[in-house]
Design an enzyme around this catalytic site. Structure first.
Site, short mmCIF file in Angstrom:
data_model
loop_
_atom_site.label_atom_id
_atom_site.label_comp_id
_atom_site.label_asym_id
_atom_site.label_seq_id
_atom_site.Cartn_x
_atom_site.Cartn_y
_atom_site.Cartn_z
CB SER A 1 -41.74 -12.74 1.27
OG SER A 1 -41.77 -11.58 0.49
CG HIS B 1 -43.01 -17.37 2.75
ND1 HIS B 1 -41.94 -16.97 3.51
CD2 HIS B 1 -42.80 -16.87 1.51
CE1 HIS B 1 -41.12 -16.25 2.74
NE2 HIS B 1 -41.62 -16.18 1.54
CD GLU C 1 -41.22 -18.55 7.08
OE1 GLU C 1 -40.76 -18.13 8.15
OE2 GLU C 1 -41.27 -17.84 6.05
CG ASN D 1 -37.98 -13.33 4.12
OD1 ASN D 1 -36.96 -13.89 3.69
ND2 ASN D 1 -39.07 -13.19 3.42
N1 CAA Z 1 -36.03 -25.31 -10.51
C1 CAA Z 1 -35.98 -26.63 -10.30
N2 CAA Z 1 -34.88 -27.30 -9.94
C2 CAA Z 1 -33.75 -26.58 -9.81
C3 CAA Z 1 -33.71 -25.19 -10.01
C4 CAA Z 1 -34.91 -24.56 -10.39
N3 CAA Z 1 -35.00 -23.24 -10.61
N4 CAA Z 1 -32.45 -24.76 -9.78
C5 CAA Z 1 -31.72 -25.84 -9.44
N5 CAA Z 1 -32.51 -26.94 -9.45
C6 CAA Z 1 -32.11 -28.30 -9.06
C7 CAA Z 1 -31.12 -28.91 -10.00
O1 CAA Z 1 -31.73 -29.64 -11.05
C8 CAA Z 1 -30.33 -29.85 -9.10
O2 CAA Z 1 -31.05 -31.06 -8.92
P1 CAA Z 1 -30.30 -32.45 -8.54
O3 CAA Z 1 -29.67 -32.25 -7.21
O4 CAA Z 1 -31.37 -33.48 -8.52
O5 CAA Z 1 -29.26 -32.65 -9.59
C9 CAA Z 1 -30.34 -29.12 -7.74
O6 CAA Z 1 -31.44 -28.22 -7.80
C10 CAA Z 1 -29.06 -28.38 -7.51
O7 CAA Z 1 -28.88 -27.48 -8.58
P2 CAA Z 1 -27.48 -27.15 -9.28
O8 CAA Z 1 -26.55 -28.30 -9.15
O9 CAA Z 1 -27.75 -26.62 -10.66
O10 CAA Z 1 -26.97 -25.88 -8.50
P3 CAA Z 1 -26.65 -25.72 -6.99
O11 CAA Z 1 -26.16 -26.97 -6.35
O12 CAA Z 1 -25.83 -24.49 -6.95
O13 CAA Z 1 -28.06 -25.41 -6.34
C11 CAA Z 1 -29.70 -23.91 -5.58
C12 CAA Z 1 -28.86 -24.35 -6.76
C13 CAA Z 1 -30.66 -25.04 -5.22
C14 CAA Z 1 -30.50 -22.71 -6.03
C15 CAA Z 1 -28.76 -23.61 -4.36
O14 CAA Z 1 -27.76 -22.73 -4.75
C16 CAA Z 1 -29.48 -23.04 -3.16
O15 CAA Z 1 -30.11 -23.75 -2.39
N6 CAA Z 1 -29.37 -21.71 -2.99
C17 CAA Z 1 -30.04 -20.98 -1.89
C18 CAA Z 1 -31.44 -20.71 -2.26
C19 CAA Z 1 -32.20 -19.99 -1.18
O16 CAA Z 1 -31.66 -19.63 -0.15
N7 CAA Z 1 -33.47 -19.78 -1.44
C20 CAA Z 1 -34.33 -19.03 -0.54
C21 CAA Z 1 -34.38 -17.62 -0.97
S1 CAA Z 1 -35.34 -16.66 0.11
C22 CAA Z 1 -36.91 -16.87 -0.41
O17 CAA Z 1 -37.21 -17.50 -1.38
C23 CAA Z 1 -37.95 -16.26 0.44
C24 CAA Z 1 -38.22 -14.84 0.37
O18 CAA Z 1 -39.31 -14.48 0.80
C25 CAA Z 1 -37.25 -13.82 -0.03
#
Ligand code: CAA
Length: 293
Positions: free
Chosen positions: A120, A141, A153, A191
């Protein structure tokens, strides 16, 4: 060149997600970690996430079985990379560990194999330079949770060839992701924006501008983010955020990227977020309880 077989190094949060989406897209995948228990945990997570899709009717039992059937676990790095077309590395963000691993991979992987890092923040050019194939080295990424997030990315190092970029774009699209091409720079595109934004939320908490839950609610409802910045900080890991902030200051020579003292203190206390059971929220109860600062 067509990619058929992929090695994923690291069975952790990112590694198992990458192995999952690659296998689901039809690639043959070998997932490697340094201990069997990490591989077992990664496989269990893949199974759990596939079953989540099955329950919701998004995939069939046959697809679940076929996906799992395309993933094998392996400990020996040489055996893992000896006949793969692409290596995707998702091991901890420790520069020496990455460089040593890439040297070994380069020695044992076939000449045509493309090397991609899911780092990252660490320099793609620096990692490419320890191999004899910097033109075949690239950043790939993914975002957490990998099966859900729609972006990859693609990061071009100094020597990365256009052909390598095209192949990685094809693989990323095949695993269902949109891609953006980024020239190497600390934090790439996402990021570069995300880490200062989360840091600013922590500065605000530190100054008593709002409570943890109100800051999260404000951004969730006011900006339509799926998670507030402090929930997201706990999700990403406070240690990761601190590491990236310090890296930005070092690379950009600009104090505007500095980490808030509160973030550093929390990391020192071991309160690094969800994986530790405590961060800006306490995860020991039925539902996350916001911390007071
Ligand atoms: N694995 C697989 N599927 C998952 C999952 C996981 N760990 N977590 C959630 N899901 C799926 C669920 O099954 C659900 O699927 P459907 O829509 O088909 O029903 C969907 O995702 C939505 O999940 P939930 O209803 O349980 O929960 P939610 O609506 O709150 O979504 C989330 C959860 C997808 C994590 C959402 O909160 C989100 O998008 N959060 C932001 C995540 C983000 O910003 N990630 C980037 C982080 S930065 C990074 O990764 C880079 C770095 O270098 C730091």
């Amino acid at each position: 060149m067509e990619i058929k077989k992929i090695a994923v190094l690291g069975a952790g949060q990112m590694g198992n997600g990458i192995a999952h989406v690659c296998a689901q897209a039809g690639y043959e995948v070998i997932m490697r970690d340094i201990e069997q228990k990490f591989i077992d945990k990664g496989m269990a997570t893949i199974k759990k996430n596939l079953e989540r899709g099955l329950k919701k009717g998004r995939i069939t039992q046959e697809e679940v079985d076929a996906t799992l059937g395309r993933i094998t676990g392996e400990l020996d790095l040489k055996a893992v990379v000896k006949d793969v077309d692409l290596v995707i590395e998702a091991i901890p963000e420790i520069v020496k560990l990455k460089l040593d691993t890439w040297k070994e991979v380069d020695e044992h992987a076939p000449e045509h194999t493309i090397l991609a890092s899911n780092t990252s923040s660490i320099s793609i050019t620096q990692m490419a330079a320890v191999t004899k194939r910097p033109e075949k080295f690239i950043g790939m990424h993914f975002f957490n949770p990998v099966p859900v997030m729609g972006l990859v990315e693609i990061i071009k190092g100094q020597a990365t060839e256009d052909e390598t970029v095209e192949i990685i774009k094809t693989v990323s699209e095949k695993v269902g992701k949109k891609t953006v091409l980024v020239n190497e720079a600390p934090g790439f595109a996402v990021n570069r924006l995300l880490v200062p934004a989360i840091n600013e939320a922590v500065f605000a908490i530190q100054e008593g501008v709002a409570t943890v839950e109100d800051m999260d609610l404000a951004i969730k409802m006011g900006l339509n983010w799926p998670m507030g910045p402090l929930t997201l900080a706990d999700f990403v890991g406070l240690d990761t955020l601190l590491y990236i902030s310090d890296y930005f200051v070092e690379e950009f020579k600009d104090s505007k990227y500095r980490a808030p003292a509160l973030l550093r203190k929390m990391v020192r206390a071991g309160w690094v977020g969800r994986k530790a059971g405590k961060g800006f929220y306490d995860y020991s109860g039925d539902k996350p309880k916001p911390m007071r600062f």
